[in-house]
Each structure stands twice: as C-alpha cells, then as structure tokens.
Design a protein around this motif. Structure first.
Motif, PDB file in Angstrom:
ATOM      1  N   PHE A   1     -16.227  32.088 -12.169  1.00 31.81           N
ATOM      2  CA  PHE A   1     -16.470  33.537 -12.278  1.00 31.81           C
ATOM      3  C   PHE A   1     -15.218  34.174 -13.139  1.00 31.81           C
ATOM      4  O   PHE A   1     -14.109  33.767 -13.034  1.00 31.81           O
ATOM      5  CB  PHE A   1     -16.470  34.252 -11.020  1.00 31.81           C
ATOM      6  CG  PHE A   1     -17.737  33.811 -10.265  1.00 31.81           C
ATOM      7  CD1 PHE A   1     -18.837  34.310 -10.346  1.00 31.81           C
ATOM      8  CD2 PHE A   1     -17.178  33.140  -9.332  1.00 31.81           C
ATOM      9  CE1 PHE A   1     -19.952  33.868  -9.513  1.00 31.81           C
ATOM     10  CE2 PHE A   1     -18.352  32.412  -8.300  1.00 31.81           C
ATOM     11  CZ  PHE A   1     -19.478  33.106  -8.649  1.00 31.81           C
ATOM     12  N   ILE A   2     -15.530  35.021 -13.977  1.00 30.92           N
ATOM     13  CA  ILE A   2     -14.511  36.036 -14.665  1.00 30.92           C
ATOM     14  C   ILE A   2     -15.007  37.523 -14.266  1.00 30.92           C
ATOM     15  O   ILE A   2     -16.269  37.795 -14.808  1.00 30.92           O
ATOM     16  CB  ILE A   2     -14.383  35.945 -16.108  1.00 30.92           C
ATOM     17  CG1 ILE A   2     -14.166  34.323 -16.448  1.00 30.92           C
ATOM     18  CG2 ILE A   2     -13.612  36.786 -16.745  1.00 30.92           C
ATOM     19  CD1 ILE A   2     -14.162  33.853 -18.075  1.00 30.92           C
ATOM     20  N   HIS A   3     -14.220  38.177 -13.582  1.00 29.67           N
ATOM     21  CA  HIS A   3     -14.458  39.578 -13.170  1.00 29.67           C
ATOM     22  C   HIS A   3     -13.626  40.546 -14.125  1.00 29.67           C
ATOM     23  O   HIS A   3     -12.180  40.525 -13.815  1.00 29.67           O
ATOM     24  CB  HIS A   3     -14.261  39.988 -11.717  1.00 29.67           C
ATOM     25  CG  HIS A   3     -14.906  38.770 -10.814  1.00 29.67           C
ATOM     26  ND1 HIS A   3     -16.364  38.725 -10.580  1.00 29.67           N
ATOM     27  CD2 HIS A   3     -14.657  37.757 -10.089  1.00 29.67           C
ATOM     28  CE1 HIS A   3     -16.579  38.166  -9.876  1.00 29.67           C
ATOM     29  NE2 HIS A   3     -15.548  37.169  -9.407  1.00 29.67           N
ATOM     30  N   VAL A   4     -14.442  41.488 -14.726  1.00 32.89           N
ATOM     31  CA  VAL A   4     -13.614  42.660 -15.335  1.00 32.89           C
ATOM     32  C   VAL A   4     -13.440  43.817 -14.504  1.00 32.89           C
ATOM     33  O   VAL A   4     -14.731  44.605 -14.204  1.00 32.89           O
ATOM     34  CB  VAL A   4     -14.269  43.025 -16.578  1.00 32.89           C
ATOM     35  CG1 VAL A   4     -13.726  44.112 -17.593  1.00 32.89           C
ATOM     36  CG2 VAL A   4     -14.489  41.719 -17.716  1.00 32.89           C
ATOM     37  N   LEU A   5     -12.393  43.984 -13.894  1.00 32.22           N
ATOM     38  CA  LEU A   5     -12.452  44.910 -12.573  1.00 32.22           C
ATOM     39  C   LEU A   5     -11.793  46.422 -12.925  1.00 32.22           C
ATOM     40  O   LEU A   5     -11.855  47.021 -12.155  1.00 32.22           O
ATOM     41  CB  LEU A   5     -11.528  44.155 -11.314  1.00 32.22           C
ATOM     42  CG  LEU A   5     -12.301  42.950 -10.795  1.00 32.22           C
ATOM     43  CD1 LEU A   5     -11.440  42.201 -10.083  1.00 32.22           C
ATOM     44  CD2 LEU A   5     -13.439  43.329 -10.182  1.00 32.22           C
ATOM     45  N   ASN A   6     -11.453  46.539 -14.338  1.00 25.15           N
ATOM     46  CA  ASN A   6     -10.803  47.948 -14.580  1.00 25.15           C
ATOM     47  C   ASN A   6     -11.002  47.876 -16.227  1.00 25.15           C
ATOM     48  O   ASN A   6     -10.027  47.155 -16.839  1.00 25.15           O
ATOM     49  CB  ASN A   6      -9.407  48.334 -14.018  1.00 25.15           C
ATOM     50  CG  ASN A   6      -9.252  49.776 -14.103  1.00 25.15           C
ATOM     51  OD1 ASN A   6      -9.816  50.256 -13.708  1.00 25.15           O
ATOM     52  ND2 ASN A   6      -7.988  50.004 -14.682  1.00 25.15           N
ATOM     53  N   ALA A   7     -11.931  48.538 -16.567  1.00 20.11           N
ATOM     54  CA  ALA A   7     -11.970  48.694 -18.139  1.00 20.11           C
ATOM     55  C   ALA A   7     -12.496  50.167 -18.334  1.00 20.11           C
ATOM     56  O   ALA A   7     -13.488  50.444 -19.070  1.00 20.11           O
ATOM     57  CB  ALA A   7     -13.038  47.663 -18.547  1.00 20.11           C
ATOM     58  N   PRO A   8     -11.456  51.003 -18.054  1.00 21.16           N
ATOM     59  CA  PRO A   8     -11.843  52.460 -18.512  1.00 21.16           C
ATOM     60  C   PRO A   8     -11.677  52.772 -19.957  1.00 21.16           C
ATOM     61  O   PRO A   8     -11.206  51.672 -20.702  1.00 21.16           O
ATOM     62  CB  PRO A   8     -11.056  53.423 -17.602  1.00 21.16           C
ATOM     63  CG  PRO A   8      -9.755  52.362 -17.452  1.00 21.16           C
ATOM     64  CD  PRO A   8     -10.320  50.949 -17.498  1.00 21.16           C
ATOM     65  N   SER A   9     -11.481  53.869 -20.485  1.00 13.35           N
ATOM     66  CA  SER A   9     -11.100  54.280 -21.675  1.00 13.35           C
ATOM     67  C   SER A   9      -9.682  53.630 -22.112  1.00 13.35           C
ATOM     68  O   SER A   9      -8.880  53.842 -21.233  1.00 13.35           O
ATOM     69  CB  SER A   9     -10.937  55.751 -21.892  1.00 13.35           C
ATOM     70  OG  SER A   9     -10.663  56.185 -23.139  1.00 13.35           O
ATOM     71  N   PRO A  10      -9.493  52.838 -23.325  1.00 11.74           N
ATOM     72  CA  PRO A  10     -10.332  52.980 -24.312  1.00 11.74           C
ATOM     73  C   PRO A  10     -11.109  51.668 -24.427  1.00 11.74           C
ATOM     74  O   PRO A  10     -10.995  50.944 -25.514  1.00 11.74           O
ATOM     75  CB  PRO A  10      -9.157  52.953 -25.394  1.00 11.74           C
ATOM     76  CG  PRO A  10      -8.056  52.141 -24.849  1.00 11.74           C
ATOM     77  CD  PRO A  10      -8.209  52.275 -23.216  1.00 11.74           C
ATOM     78  N   ALA A  11     -11.847  51.457 -23.386  1.00  6.73           N
ATOM     79  CA  ALA A  11     -12.654  50.187 -23.263  1.00  6.73           C
ATOM     80  C   ALA A  11     -13.588  49.915 -24.578  1.00  6.73           C
ATOM     81  O   ALA A  11     -13.881  49.068 -24.952  1.00  6.73           O
ATOM     82  CB  ALA A  11     -13.201  49.999 -22.070  1.00  6.73           C
ATOM     83  N   ALA A  12     -14.303  51.042 -24.911  1.00  3.51           N
ATOM     84  CA  ALA A  12     -15.276  51.336 -26.099  1.00  3.51           C
ATOM     85  C   ALA A  12     -14.728  50.798 -27.223  1.00  3.51           C
ATOM     86  O   ALA A  12     -15.300  50.042 -27.912  1.00  3.51           O
ATOM     87  CB  ALA A  12     -15.894  52.514 -25.861  1.00  3.51           C
ATOM     88  N   THR A  13     -13.521  51.590 -27.539  1.00  2.21           N
ATOM     89  CA  THR A  13     -12.857  51.077 -28.763  1.00  2.21           C
ATOM     90  C   THR A  13     -12.284  49.777 -28.700  1.00  2.21           C
ATOM     91  O   THR A  13     -12.490  48.808 -29.781  1.00  2.21           O
ATOM     92  CB  THR A  13     -11.490  52.085 -29.141  1.00  2.21           C
ATOM     93  OG1 THR A  13     -11.851  53.562 -28.988  1.00  2.21           O
ATOM     94  CG2 THR A  13     -10.761  51.722 -30.470  1.00  2.21           C
ATOM     95  N   SER A  14     -11.932  49.176 -27.662  1.00  2.00           N
ATOM     96  CA  SER A  14     -11.274  47.677 -27.428  1.00  2.00           C
ATOM     97  C   SER A  14     -12.296  46.766 -27.201  1.00  2.00           C
ATOM     98  O   SER A  14     -11.932  45.785 -27.265  1.00  2.00           O
ATOM     99  CB  SER A  14     -10.573  48.041 -26.279  1.00  2.00           C
ATOM    100  OG  SER A  14      -9.630  49.040 -26.156  1.00  2.00           O
ATOM    101  N   SER A  15     -13.734  47.190 -27.313  1.00  2.00           N
ATOM    102  CA  SER A  15     -14.711  46.228 -26.582  1.00  2.00           C
ATOM    103  C   SER A  15     -14.768  44.998 -27.216  1.00  2.00           C
ATOM    104  O   SER A  15     -14.888  43.840 -26.755  1.00  2.00           O
ATOM    105  CB  SER A  15     -16.072  46.849 -26.658  1.00  2.00           C
ATOM    106  OG  SER A  15     -16.512  47.462 -27.852  1.00  2.00           O
ATOM    107  N   LEU A  16     -14.827  44.973 -28.500  1.00  2.00           N
ATOM    108  CA  LEU A  16     -14.958  43.823 -29.326  1.00  2.00           C
ATOM    109  C   LEU A  16     -13.762  42.677 -29.190  1.00  2.00           C
ATOM    110  O   LEU A  16     -14.025  41.488 -29.141  1.00  2.00           O
ATOM    111  CB  LEU A  16     -15.363  43.845 -30.874  1.00  2.00           C
ATOM    112  CG  LEU A  16     -16.504  44.309 -31.215  1.00  2.00           C
ATOM    113  CD1 LEU A  16     -16.562  45.054 -32.719  1.00  2.00           C
ATOM    114  CD2 LEU A  16     -17.639  43.524 -31.007  1.00  2.00           C
ATOM    115  N   SER A  17     -12.554  43.421 -28.793  1.00  2.00           N
ATOM    116  CA  SER A  17     -11.221  42.576 -28.879  1.00  2.00           C
ATOM    117  C   SER A  17     -11.342  41.897 -27.122  1.00  2.00           C
ATOM    118  O   SER A  17     -10.960  40.976 -27.014  1.00  2.00           O
ATOM    119  CB  SER A  17     -10.044  43.419 -28.996  1.00  2.00           C
ATOM    120  OG  SER A  17      -8.905  42.647 -28.526  1.00  2.00           O
ATOM    121  N   ILE A  18     -11.675  42.880 -26.177  1.00  2.00           N
ATOM    122  CA  ILE A  18     -12.158  42.409 -24.975  1.00  2.00           C
ATOM    123  C   ILE A  18     -12.742  41.420 -24.692  1.00  2.00           C
ATOM    124  O   ILE A  18     -12.671  40.231 -24.161  1.00  2.00           O
ATOM    125  CB  ILE A  18     -12.195  43.882 -23.840  1.00  2.00           C
ATOM    126  CG1 ILE A  18     -11.190  44.848 -23.890  1.00  2.00           C
ATOM    127  CG2 ILE A  18     -12.683  43.252 -22.595  1.00  2.00           C
ATOM    128  CD1 ILE A  18     -11.924  46.250 -23.142  1.00  2.00           C
TER     129      ILE A  18
END
Length: 401
Positions: free
Chosen positions: A370-387
């Motif tokens: 498993f990989i759990h993304v447990l906190n991805a608030p702003s700026p997650a949309a801007t960062s999404s391709l990098s995340i």
C-alpha cells in the motif's frame, strides 16, 4: 478483475498518479476506482482554480518541491492539450504594519523556492495592479495563474482511458481491503478486484481507506468547509485578478481573498469552518457518526482549544454576511454586502495528528502492498502531476518494474 495497481479515488491526485504510472512503464496495468458517478467530484472540482506559485511553502518541504515542479509540469500539460490558463499574477497585501514581518517571511520563502520576478509594492504601486485595493505594502507574484482543474482532470482521464492499459470505474465504493502475501484484494458493493499494489488517494476518506487496509495511523482527517461568494457582474470591475491577505502563519489557511476564475467570474472567499460531515458542503449538512468521530479525536480537541478564537471568527463570517463583507473590505473597501451573492463551497481534507497539530505538509505513508496519500490539501491540484510522479516512482520500485 485484476490489475498491477489499483488507485482509490479519481480526484486530480489519483488521476495524475495513474497517468504517471502508465507513462513511465509500458507494461503496467492500472485501475482507478471512484465511489462517485464521475471524476473530480470533491476537492478537485470545488477549488478556486488557482495555479499556485509555491511562495508560501517551507523550502525543502514536499509542498514546496512538488508545487514548484508541478507548476511547470501543469503548464506543459496545458500547452500540449490546449487547455486554457492565464498567468495573471497575484498580489499579497499587508493592511497593517504588524503584518510586515510575515510579508517579508513570505517574500524570502519565495526567493528560496526559486521564484523570479517577485516585486515589493508600496501603497501607490498596489493601486497600479489593483486600483480598488487598499494596502500599505504588498508583493506581486507573477507566477500565479488560473485554470479549470475539472478540465485538466478530464484530459488526464482521457489519457488514462486511451492508453489501452488503464481503466477508470465509477460507482465503486470500497467496502473492504485485505492483504494476502504479494496481493491486495478490494471488495466493492458489486465487484472483487485484485492487485499487487493499492494506492490510496481517497481524499476526505483516505484515513478510512488506510484503516481498512490495516494501517496504523497517528492522524485523522478533519473536514473544513470553505464557503465562497461571487461578485455580481456589475461590480466585477472592482477586482482585476487575484488579491490575497497576509495569512496567519500559525493557521494552515490563507484567509478570505479575491480570485478571478478562468470563466471571468470574480470569487470571494473562502472562510474555513469545521464541517459536521466529511462531505458537508452546506451549513445544514450533518452526519452524527462523522461529527462524533471528529470531536471524539483527542488531536482535534487540542486543535479546537488552540484555535477557538480564530474558529469563532470563521463561523461568524459563515453565518453573517456582514462579517464576511467586513473581512473583504480590508482588501477592497468599495465592496458592499449587496455586491455579493452566494457561490459554491468546498471541503478541505485536513489531516490532524494525535498531538493536536494540523499537518501542513503533504503526507504519504507506505506499507507492504500500500501507498497512502494522507494529506494533500492545497496546492495539491497545482502539484498533482509532480505528486503523481513521486508516487509512481515509489510504486514502480515496490513492483520491481
């Protein structure tokens, strides 16, 4: 149904992760499961559409690194896919001398994060950018822009479906997750799925999905609703682009601000109030089990005792339009209460640790399958391709691909 990787959640982070997995390995099979009837229904589809520059974030943090890299990846993607965006820039405005120190800290973070073209503004220079804005000192941030993240998400989803190796299935609410050796098994109400690796991008329910998978957690998602007003078209001229206040450095929210949407609409907000339901987009939304779970969590009670004065102010702005207007008038004095009409709202999935800290950085937890993304608030949309690339690289190592 089997796949190499199953991603839970079809928001922009889950979709970007699937896209990056497919783009970085020609043999991998990826399945995205979404409980709603479509993609980008929650945080992605209810944000303000800002392309963030990375100026606020602690240098070296996951937020800073992924926002800066993700910013460039997002613009490159939009250019290739003919998605409209506008790098209009924004100003961050201090309305009192007491905010000068915090403004300087923001400026220095921008420099350390590699932003170029930042410009200090005096009172007169602020007016050259925003003729109706009142402030003593400001910063112009040229990298900030606006885009429609639902359109970005749809383009990413199209790429996944057209790859021949990726699928997105909607109306698939997770009921259980079990791990057996090198496999993980997911049951929804209607189907059984098996994979080598589960990536949890479930947003407001990411901690629930992690708990299903047997993960030991030191945090819980606390929902905070952000409510917006839009400025009536006849008064939209009062704001040209984006106007932000100096945020409280001790509170992980930016404060009410003005944003021009890519549609041309001027939006004002959001505030930040504790929501009584994880998907509580309206003031009256209430779910007893989720409300009790939040207030029963010791970490949240510590947060509430620490920020109760700030919280009361946010609730006051939520229930009294006059109070909301007063906050906006600190930035644009000409705004009047009758210039505002209710707009949408969003709910932020804010991770809170057991010690009473509101987790500020992106937070990812891994275990065997498993990989759990447990906190991805702003700026997650801007960062999404990098995340998504960051997670994909971790996933491919786990899969030995």
């Amino acid at each position: 149904m089997n796949a190499d990787v199953i991603i839970v959640g079809a928001g922009i982070v889950g979709l970007s992760t699937a896209y990056q997995l497919l783009d970085n390995n020609p043999d991998i099979q990826v399945l995205v499961l979404e409980k709603e009837d479509g993609i980008a229904k929650h945080q992605t589809g209810n944000n303000s559409g800002v392309i963030h520059s990375g100026i606020y974030y602690k240098p070296g943090s996951l937020k800073a690194e992924n926002c800066i890299r993700g910013y460039h990846m997002l613009l490159d993607f939009c250019n290739k896919e003919n998605i409209k965006y506008d790098l209009c820039g924004k100003i961050i405005v201090a309305t009192s001398t007491e905010e000068f120190g915090a403004l300087e800290n923001i400026y220095q973070r921008g420099i350390l994060n590699g932003l170029s073209g930042l410009k200090y503004l005096n009172k007169e220079e602020i007016l050259s950018y925003e003729p109706n804005c009142s402030g003593l000192k400001g910063i112009f941030v040229p990298q900030t822009g606006i885009v429609d993240y639902k359109e970005v998400s749809q383009k990413i989803a199209d790429k996944i479906r057209n790859s021949g190796r990726g699928q997105i299935l909607t109306n698939q609410k997770i009921e259980s997750i079990t791990s057996s050796g090198n496999s993980a098994i997911i049951h929804t109400l209607s189907e059984r799925f098996e994979c080598q690796l589960v990536i949890n991008c479930a947003g407001l329910y990411c901690d629930k999905v992690a708990a299903m998978a047997g993960e030991k957690l030191n945090m819980k998602i606390i929902p905070f609703r952000g409510e917006y007003y839009s400025i009536k078209p006849e008064k939209a001229h009062l704001v040209k682009n984006l106007i932000y206040p100096v945020p409280d450095p001790n509170f992980p929210f930016l404060g009410v601000h003005f944003t021009r949407r890519i549609s041309g609409e001027i939006e004002a907000g959001p505030n930040a109030v504790f929501a009584f339901k994880r998907e509580g987009y309206n003031k009256t939304d209430f779910k007893w089990s989720e409300f009790w779970e939040s207030i029963g969590f010791a970490g949240f009670r510590k947060v509430a005792s620490k920020y109760w004065k700030t919280g009361l102010g946010e609730y006051k702005r939520s229930f009294f339009k006059t109070a909301f207007t007063n906050a906006l008038q600190k930035l644009v004095p000409a705004i009047q209460e009758n210039d505002l009409e209710p707009a949408g709202s969003g709910v932020r999935a804010q991770a809170c640790d057991a010690q009473g800290g509101l987790i500020d950085d992106f937070y990812i937890q891994e275990s065997a399958n498993f990989i759990h993304v447990l906190n991805a608030p702003s700026p997650a949309a801007t960062s999404s391709l990098s995340i998504g690339l960051h997670i994909a690289e971790s996933a491919l190592k786990k899969l030995n691909k």
